[in-house]
Design a protein around this motif. Structure first.
Motif, PDB file in Angstrom:
ATOM      1  N   PRO A  91      17.559 100.981 -33.786  1.00  0.00           N
ATOM      2  CA  PRO A  91      17.964 101.313 -35.131  1.00  0.00           C
ATOM      3  C   PRO A  91      18.859 101.183 -35.746  1.00  0.00           C
ATOM      4  CG  PRO A  91      15.203 101.535 -35.386  1.00  0.00           C
ATOM      5  CD  PRO A  91      15.894 101.474 -33.676  1.00  0.00           C
ATOM      6  N   PRO A  92      19.746 101.915 -36.744  1.00  0.00           N
ATOM      7  CA  PRO A  92      21.065 102.164 -36.797  1.00  0.00           C
ATOM      8  C   PRO A  92      21.174 103.287 -37.049  1.00  0.00           C
ATOM      9  CG  PRO A  92      20.426 100.995 -38.730  1.00  0.00           C
ATOM     10  CD  PRO A  92      18.902 100.022 -37.966  1.00  0.00           C
ATOM     11  N   ASP A  93      20.537 104.558 -36.307  1.00  0.00           N
ATOM     12  CA  ASP A  93      20.718 105.673 -36.395  1.00  0.00           C
ATOM     13  C   ASP A  93      21.378 105.926 -34.922  1.00  0.00           C
ATOM     14  OD1 ASP A  93      18.144 107.345 -34.989  1.00  0.00           O
ATOM     15  OD2 ASP A  93      17.957 105.206 -35.962  1.00  0.00           O
ATOM     16  N   VAL A  94      21.729 107.471 -34.948  1.00  0.00           N
ATOM     17  CA  VAL A  94      22.598 108.041 -34.017  1.00  0.00           C
ATOM     18  C   VAL A  94      21.045 108.597 -32.710  1.00  0.00           C
ATOM     19  CG1 VAL A  94      23.824 109.643 -32.785  1.00  0.00           C
ATOM     20  CG2 VAL A  94      24.302 108.425 -34.916  1.00  0.00           C
ATOM     21  N   VAL A  95      20.114 109.000 -33.599  1.00  0.00           N
ATOM     22  CA  VAL A  95      18.845 109.547 -32.883  1.00  0.00           C
ATOM     23  C   VAL A  95      19.015 108.975 -32.013  1.00  0.00           C
ATOM     24  CG1 VAL A  95      16.709 110.482 -33.116  1.00  0.00           C
ATOM     25  CG2 VAL A  95      18.836 111.313 -34.720  1.00  0.00           C
ATOM     26  N   SER A  96      18.375 107.647 -32.402  1.00  0.00           N
ATOM     27  CA  SER A  96      17.595 106.935 -31.714  1.00  0.00           C
ATOM     28  C   SER A  96      18.599 106.396 -30.265  1.00  0.00           C
ATOM     29  CB  SER A  96      17.072 105.233 -32.407  1.00  0.00           C
ATOM     30  OG  SER A  96      18.195 104.664 -33.298  1.00  0.00           O
ATOM     31  N   GLN A  97      19.393 105.976 -30.978  1.00  0.00           N
ATOM     32  CA  GLN A  97      20.223 105.819 -29.392  1.00  0.00           C
ATOM     33  C   GLN A  97      20.678 106.165 -28.575  1.00  0.00           C
ATOM     34  OE1 GLN A  97      23.960 104.470 -31.673  1.00  0.00           O
ATOM     35  NE2 GLN A  97      22.882 102.822 -33.526  1.00  0.00           N
ATOM     36  N   LEU A  98      20.675 107.515 -29.156  1.00  0.00           N
ATOM     37  CA  LEU A  98      20.150 108.606 -27.707  1.00  0.00           C
ATOM     38  C   LEU A  98      19.060 109.151 -26.670  1.00  0.00           C
ATOM     39  CD1 LEU A  98      22.327 111.792 -29.381  1.00  0.00           C
ATOM     40  CD2 LEU A  98      23.488 109.933 -28.174  1.00  0.00           C
ATOM     41  N   LEU A  99      18.362 108.695 -27.714  1.00  0.00           N
ATOM     42  CA  LEU A  99      16.698 108.834 -26.842  1.00  0.00           C
ATOM     43  C   LEU A  99      16.600 107.739 -25.836  1.00  0.00           C
ATOM     44  CD1 LEU A  99      14.707 110.377 -29.649  1.00  0.00           C
ATOM     45  CD2 LEU A  99      15.763 111.758 -28.299  1.00  0.00           C
ATOM     46  N   LEU A 100      17.516 105.975 -26.162  1.00  0.00           N
ATOM     47  CA  LEU A 100      17.274 105.654 -25.749  1.00  0.00           C
ATOM     48  C   LEU A 100      18.655 105.323 -24.465  1.00  0.00           C
ATOM     49  CD1 LEU A 100      16.176 102.734 -24.820  1.00  0.00           C
ATOM     50  CD2 LEU A 100      17.744 101.632 -26.430  1.00  0.00           C
ATOM     51  N   ALA A 101      19.872 106.063 -24.848  1.00  0.00           N
ATOM     52  CA  ALA A 101      21.037 105.467 -23.697  1.00  0.00           C
ATOM     53  C   ALA A 101      21.081 107.046 -23.094  1.00  0.00           C
ATOM     54  CB  ALA A 101      21.618 106.367 -24.591  1.00  0.00           C
ATOM     55  N   ILE A 102      20.361 107.873 -22.778  1.00  0.00           N
ATOM     56  CA  ILE A 102      20.468 108.699 -21.870  1.00  0.00           C
ATOM     57  C   ILE A 102      19.201 108.870 -21.211  1.00  0.00           C
ATOM     58  CG2 ILE A 102      20.184 111.552 -22.390  1.00  0.00           C
ATOM     59  CD1 ILE A 102      21.228 111.957 -24.577  1.00  0.00           C
ATOM     60  N   PRO A 103      18.371 108.244 -21.339  1.00  0.00           N
ATOM     61  CA  PRO A 103      17.078 108.342 -20.126  1.00  0.00           C
ATOM     62  C   PRO A 103      16.924 107.276 -19.400  1.00  0.00           C
ATOM     63  CG  PRO A 103      15.776 108.851 -22.409  1.00  0.00           C
ATOM     64  CD  PRO A 103      17.514 108.746 -22.681  1.00  0.00           C
ATOM     65  N   MET A 104      18.314 106.109 -19.929  1.00  0.00           N
ATOM     66  CA  MET A 104      18.010 104.770 -19.302  1.00  0.00           C
ATOM     67  C   MET A 104      19.540 105.397 -18.199  1.00  0.00           C
ATOM     68  SD  MET A 104      18.549 101.452 -21.867  1.00  0.00           S
ATOM     69  CE  MET A 104      18.878 100.759 -20.722  1.00  0.00           C
ATOM     70  N   CYS A 105      20.670 106.161 -18.661  1.00  0.00           N
ATOM     71  CA  CYS A 105      21.504 106.551 -17.612  1.00  0.00           C
ATOM     72  C   CYS A 105      20.436 107.185 -16.041  1.00  0.00           C
ATOM     73  CB  CYS A 105      22.562 107.583 -17.972  1.00  0.00           C
ATOM     74  SG  CYS A 105      23.640 106.692 -19.787  1.00  0.00           S
ATOM     75  N   LEU A 106      19.810 108.437 -16.704  1.00  0.00           N
ATOM     76  CA  LEU A 106      18.442 109.386 -15.863  1.00  0.00           C
ATOM     77  C   LEU A 106      17.858 107.852 -15.098  1.00  0.00           C
ATOM     78  CD1 LEU A 106      17.952 111.936 -17.308  1.00  0.00           C
ATOM     79  CD2 LEU A 106      19.617 111.685 -16.441  1.00  0.00           C
ATOM     80  N   LEU A 107      17.587 106.938 -15.749  1.00  0.00           N
ATOM     81  CA  LEU A 107      16.532 106.155 -14.370  1.00  0.00           C
ATOM     82  C   LEU A 107      17.717 105.488 -13.981  1.00  0.00           C
ATOM     83  CD1 LEU A 107      14.411 104.330 -17.573  1.00  0.00           C
ATOM     84  CD2 LEU A 107      13.832 105.958 -15.673  1.00  0.00           C
ATOM     85  N   TYR A 108      19.019 104.963 -14.180  1.00  0.00           N
ATOM     86  CA  TYR A 108      19.826 104.470 -13.856  1.00  0.00           C
ATOM     87  C   TYR A 108      19.585 105.205 -11.716  1.00  0.00           C
ATOM     88  CZ  TYR A 108      24.318 102.181 -11.765  1.00  0.00           C
ATOM     89  OH  TYR A 108      25.595 101.211 -11.112  1.00  0.00           O
ATOM     90  N   GLU A 109      19.971 106.182 -12.528  1.00  0.00           N
ATOM     91  CA  GLU A 109      20.329 107.437 -10.977  1.00  0.00           C
ATOM     92  C   GLU A 109      19.006 107.339  -9.979  1.00  0.00           C
ATOM     93  OE1 GLU A 109      23.413 109.014 -10.334  1.00  0.00           O
ATOM     94  OE2 GLU A 109      23.761 108.147 -11.820  1.00  0.00           O
ATOM     95  N   LEU A 110      17.738 107.587 -11.394  1.00  0.00           N
ATOM     96  CA  LEU A 110      16.640 107.197  -9.965  1.00  0.00           C
ATOM     97  C   LEU A 110      16.542 106.125  -9.519  1.00  0.00           C
ATOM     98  CD1 LEU A 110      14.113 108.381 -10.006  1.00  0.00           C
ATOM     99  CD2 LEU A 110      13.140 107.011 -11.859  1.00  0.00           C
ATOM    100  N   GLY A 111      16.851 105.321  -9.722  1.00  0.00           N
ATOM    101  CA  GLY A 111      17.030 103.083  -9.118  1.00  0.00           C
ATOM    102  C   GLY A 111      18.449 103.602  -7.916  1.00  0.00           C
ATOM    103  N   ILE A 112      19.232 104.530  -7.764  1.00  0.00           N
ATOM    104  CA  ILE A 112      19.599 104.577  -7.492  1.00  0.00           C
ATOM    105  C   ILE A 112      19.603 105.003  -6.094  1.00  0.00           C
ATOM    106  CG2 ILE A 112      22.144 105.893  -6.531  1.00  0.00           C
ATOM    107  CD1 ILE A 112      23.117 104.672  -9.165  1.00  0.00           C
ATOM    108  N   LEU A 113      18.161 105.432  -6.427  1.00  0.00           N
ATOM    109  CA  LEU A 113      17.906 107.054  -5.066  1.00  0.00           C
ATOM    110  C   LEU A 113      16.769 105.877  -4.544  1.00  0.00           C
ATOM    111  CD1 LEU A 113      17.848 109.754  -4.020  1.00  0.00           C
ATOM    112  CD2 LEU A 113      16.616 110.465  -5.657  1.00  0.00           C
TER     113      LEU A 113
END
Length: 234
Positions: free
Chosen positions: A200-222
Motif C-alpha cells: 500500500p502507498p505508505d512508507v511503513v509497509s514499504q520499509l517493513l517489506l524491504a528491510i526483511p527482503m534485504c536480510l533474506l537476500y543475505e540469508l540466501g547468499i549464505l
C-alpha cells in the motif's frame, strides 16, 4: 496418456483437499472474519467499525475469506501433490535437494504471512489511523479490507521466498555467491522499488517489506554458499 491421468488424479486430490477444509470452515466464516478484522478494529477510535457497502457483501465476503483460508491451510497437501507428480522424473540427488527446498518454501511462506499478521498489519493500521485528518471517520468496507489484507499476505508470503529463489539460482549455476554479493547494491535498490510497488502507498509497509527482503537476500547468499557443490579436484 499416463502422465495426463496422473496429473488429473493429483489435481483432483488437491481440489478435494481444499473443498473439505472449505466446507469445514463455512459454519465459522462470520466468526473467522471477526477475528480477521481485529487488527484494524483495535486501531480505530471509539465507535469505529467496518461497513458493508454492497448488499450481498455481508454474505460473500466471509465466504471468500473462508475459501482463501482453506487454500492456505491445505497448502501442504497441494504442494505434496505437485511434488508427487514431478518426483518420479527427478534423479536421486535432485530429490535430496528438492525436498528441503520445498519444506523451506512452505515454512517461509507461512512465516511471511505470520510476520504480516502480527507486525505489519497492526503497525500499518496504527499509522493510518494516526494520520487520518481530524473530522474524518475511518470506516472501511469489509470487502476492501479483505482485499487489502490478502494483498499484504500474498506480498509478504511470496517475498519471504527470496532465499529459496537465491539458493535455486546458485544450485543451477546461474549465478555464484560472489556475483550475488557484488550485485548487493543493485538488489537493495530493486527491493525498495518492488516494495513501493506491491505494498500500500505508505512508507511503513514499504520499509517493513524491504528491510526483511534485504536480510533474506543475505540469508540466501549464505545458504547458497553452504549448499553449493564443491568443484571437483583435479
Amino acid at each position: 496418456m499416463g502422465h495426463l491421468l496422473e496429473l488429473r488424479s493429483r489435481l483432483l486430490k488437491a481440489v478435494i483437499a481444499v473443498l473439505v477444509v472449505f466446507v469445514a470452515m463455512l459454519p465459522f466464516a462470520n466468526r473467522l472474519y471477526a477475528q480477521f478484522a481485529a487488527p484494524l478494529l483495535s486501531k480505530l477510535p471509539a465507535g469505529g467499525q467496518l461497513v458493508a457497502i454492497d448488499v450481498a457483501s455481508p454474505f460473500f465476503t466471509p465466504v471468500k475469506l473462508a475459501f482463501f483460508a482453506a487454500v492456505l491451510l491445505a497448502m501442504p497437501v497441494l504442494l505434496y501433490q505437485a511434488w508427487a507428480f514431478v518426483a518420479p522424473g527427478l534423479y536421486q540427488h535432485e530429490k535430496r535437494l528438492a525436498k528441503p527446498l520445498l519444506v523451506a518454501a512452505v515454512a517461509l511462506f507461512y512465516i511471511g504471512c505470520a510476520f504480516a499478521w502480527f507486525l505489519v498489519l497492526p503497525t500499518v493500521f496504527g499509522f493510518l489511523a494516526a494520520v487520518t485528518p481530524e473530522g474524518v471517520a475511518m470506516m472501511t468496507d469489509i470487502t476492501k479490507y479483505l482485499d487489502f489484507v490478502l494483498v499484504i499476505f500474498l506480498a509478504f508470503g511470496l517475498s519471504f521466498e527470496l532465499p529459496v529463489a537465491v539458493v535455486v539460482l546458485v544450485l543451477l549455476g546461474v549465478v555464484t555467491p560472489a556475483q550475488l554479493r557484488e550485485a548487493r547494491g543493485y538488489v537493495v535498490v530493486g527491493v525498495f522499488i518492488l516494495a513501493a510497488i506491491i505494498t500500500p502507498p505508505d512508507v511503513v509497509s514499504q520499509l517493513l517489506l524491504a528491510i526483511p527482503m534485504c536480510l533474506l537476500y543475505e540469508l540466501g547468499i549464505l545458504a547458497g554458499s553452504l549448499l553449493r557443490p564443491k568443484p571437483a579436484a583435479d
